[in-house]
Scaffold this active site. Structure first.
Site, PDB file in Angstrom:
ATOM      1  N   GLY A 116      53.577   5.226  48.469  1.00  0.00           N
ATOM      2  CA  GLY A 116      52.583   4.398  48.863  1.00  0.00           C
ATOM      3  C   GLY A 116      53.001   3.256  49.866  1.00  0.00           C
ATOM      4  O   GLY A 116      52.167   2.922  50.823  1.00  0.00           O
TER       5      GLY A 116
ATOM      6  N   GLY B  20      53.954   6.209  42.220  1.00  0.00           N
ATOM      7  CA  GLY B  20      52.552   5.732  42.293  1.00  0.00           C
ATOM      8  C   GLY B  20      51.836   5.099  41.135  1.00  0.00           C
ATOM      9  O   GLY B  20      50.523   4.755  41.331  1.00  0.00           O
TER      10      GLY B  20
ATOM     11  N   HIS C 299      59.729  17.724  44.919  1.00  0.00           N
ATOM     12  CA  HIS C 299      58.837  16.415  44.569  1.00  0.00           C
ATOM     13  C   HIS C 299      58.206  16.795  43.524  1.00  0.00           C
ATOM     14  O   HIS C 299      57.975  17.687  43.284  1.00  0.00           O
ATOM     15  CB  HIS C 299      58.277  16.012  45.779  1.00  0.00           C
TER      16      HIS C 299
ATOM     17  N   ASN D 112      57.370   9.047  52.300  1.00  0.00           N
ATOM     18  CA  ASN D 112      56.644  10.134  51.940  1.00  0.00           C
ATOM     19  C   ASN D 112      55.169   9.843  51.973  1.00  0.00           C
ATOM     20  O   ASN D 112      54.531   9.252  51.203  1.00  0.00           O
ATOM     21  CB  ASN D 112      57.232  10.649  50.709  1.00  0.00           C
ATOM     22  N   TRP D 113      54.634  10.483  52.918  1.00  0.00           N
ATOM     23  CA  TRP D 113      53.144  10.081  53.206  1.00  0.00           C
ATOM     24  C   TRP D 113      52.062  10.899  52.238  1.00  0.00           C
ATOM     25  O   TRP D 113      51.130  10.667  52.348  1.00  0.00           O
ATOM     26  CB  TRP D 113      52.903  10.133  54.774  1.00  0.00           C
ATOM     27  N   LYS D 114      52.662  11.799  51.892  1.00  0.00           N
ATOM     28  CA  LYS D 114      52.082  12.687  50.734  1.00  0.00           C
ATOM     29  C   LYS D 114      50.564  13.362  51.706  1.00  0.00           C
ATOM     30  O   LYS D 114      50.887  13.407  53.001  1.00  0.00           O
ATOM     31  CB  LYS D 114      51.409  12.084  49.527  1.00  0.00           C
TER      32      LYS D 114
ATOM     33  N   GLU E 243      55.329  16.111  42.478  1.00  0.00           N
ATOM     34  CA  GLU E 243      54.144  16.228  42.645  1.00  0.00           C
ATOM     35  C   GLU E 243      54.144  17.954  42.964  1.00  0.00           C
ATOM     36  O   GLU E 243      53.284  18.648  42.485  1.00  0.00           O
ATOM     37  CB  GLU E 243      53.540  15.599  43.897  1.00  0.00           C
TER      38      GLU E 243
ATOM     39  N   SER F 256      57.661   3.589  43.281  1.00  0.00           N
ATOM     40  CA  SER F 256      56.997   2.288  43.212  1.00  0.00           C
ATOM     41  C   SER F 256      57.696   1.317  44.122  1.00  0.00           C
ATOM     42  O   SER F 256      57.898   0.032  43.825  1.00  0.00           O
ATOM     43  CB  SER F 256      56.569   1.819  41.969  1.00  0.00           C
TER      44      SER F 256
ATOM     45  N   GLU G 276      63.962  10.238  41.011  1.00  0.00           N
ATOM     46  CA  GLU G 276      62.328   9.362  41.166  1.00  0.00           C
ATOM     47  C   GLU G 276      61.823   9.901  39.622  1.00  0.00           C
ATOM     48  O   GLU G 276      61.358  10.751  39.308  1.00  0.00           O
ATOM     49  CB  GLU G 276      61.566  10.261  42.248  1.00  0.00           C
TER      50      GLU G 276
END
Ligand code: PEP
Length: 249
Positions: A235, A173, A95, A9-11, A97, A213, A167
């Protein structure tokens, strides 16, 4: 029996040029990866470059979000129909976020999951507790609420086509990875919810990814747990060598 899925997931990272450079370096490193599925979910503007770069490879491409519905007066939105049309295979739904910064709730997760399925995408539906919820002992209650609201109303036929990602929000992160035991315990609990609602065969078949992570040096420990069927990686998916090491765990 369950093919592991390693998804990045590149966000909100990488331009189209950076996307091309990533795939140029990444694809040769995973060309020999067998017995597993790999995917990258870049920002919308990078999808065309990612799809062209990954065409004919063993890497599937997905989006990070979708709107419910096919088309319409929805400024700024992208539909599952559009994503499928350009060749996407996966889409992230719910997600943390999106939940935290864009107000997504269980009803929205359910309708986006249904929209993804309607247009032939595989939704990767994310669930997980906040740190305060874990510390107050309500992890299972939170997971049950997210499962009941976001997934349980699906038909058995729809449910068979989704992927779940556990998650824990406190591990995303932050560098604080859940221990393999903590993750496995949550995965077993989620699988139990699936068994109760959809039966044992579905519980055995559903893929439950861990996210939070994940790095090249902790992926093998997580993947050694029977209930962990892959990883959703933020990340560490931005660097081709690091994500290739995770795919090749
Ligand atoms: C994520 O974005 O889904 C995620 C797990 O991020 P990270 O790997 O950076 O914790």
């Amino acid at each position: 029996m369950r093919t592991p899925l390693l998804a990045g997931n590149w966000k909100m990272y990488k331009t189209p040029q950076e996307t091309q450079a990533f795939f140029d370096a990444f694809l040769p490193l995973v060309a020999g990866a067998a017995g597993r599925d790999a995917a990258i979910c870049p920002p919308y503007i990078d999808l065309a470059v990612a799809l062209a770069a990954a065409a004919g490879s063993n890497v599937g491409i997905g989006a990070q979000n979708l709107a419910a519905g096919k088309e319409g007066a929805m400024t700024g939105e992208i539909s599952g129909h559009m994503l499928k049309t350009i060749g996407c295979k996966y889409v992230l739904v719910g997600h943390s976020e999106r939940r935290q910064f864009f107000g997504e709730n269980e009803a929205g997760v359910l309708s986006k999951t249904q929209a993804a399925l309607e247009y032939g995408l595989t939704p990767i539906v994310c669930v997980g507790e906040l740190l305060a919820q874990r510390e107050s002992g309500s992890t299972e209650a939170v997971l049950k609420q997210q499962f009941d609201g976001g997934m349980a109303p699906l038909s058995a036929e729809q449910f068979a086509k989704i992927v779940i990602a556990y998650e824990p929000v406190w591990a995303i992160g932050t560098g604080k990875v859940a221990t393999p035991e903590q993750a496995a315990e949550a995965h077993a609990y989620i699988r139990g919810l699936v068994a109760e609602k959809f039966g044992n065969a579905q519980a055995l078949a559903i893929r439950i990814l861990y996210g939070g992570s994940v790095k090249p040096d902790n992926v093998a420990g997580l993947m050694s747990k029977g209930d962990i069927d892959g990883a959703l990686v933020g990340g560490a998916s931005l660097d081709p060598k690091s994500f290739a090491a995770i795919v090749n765990f």
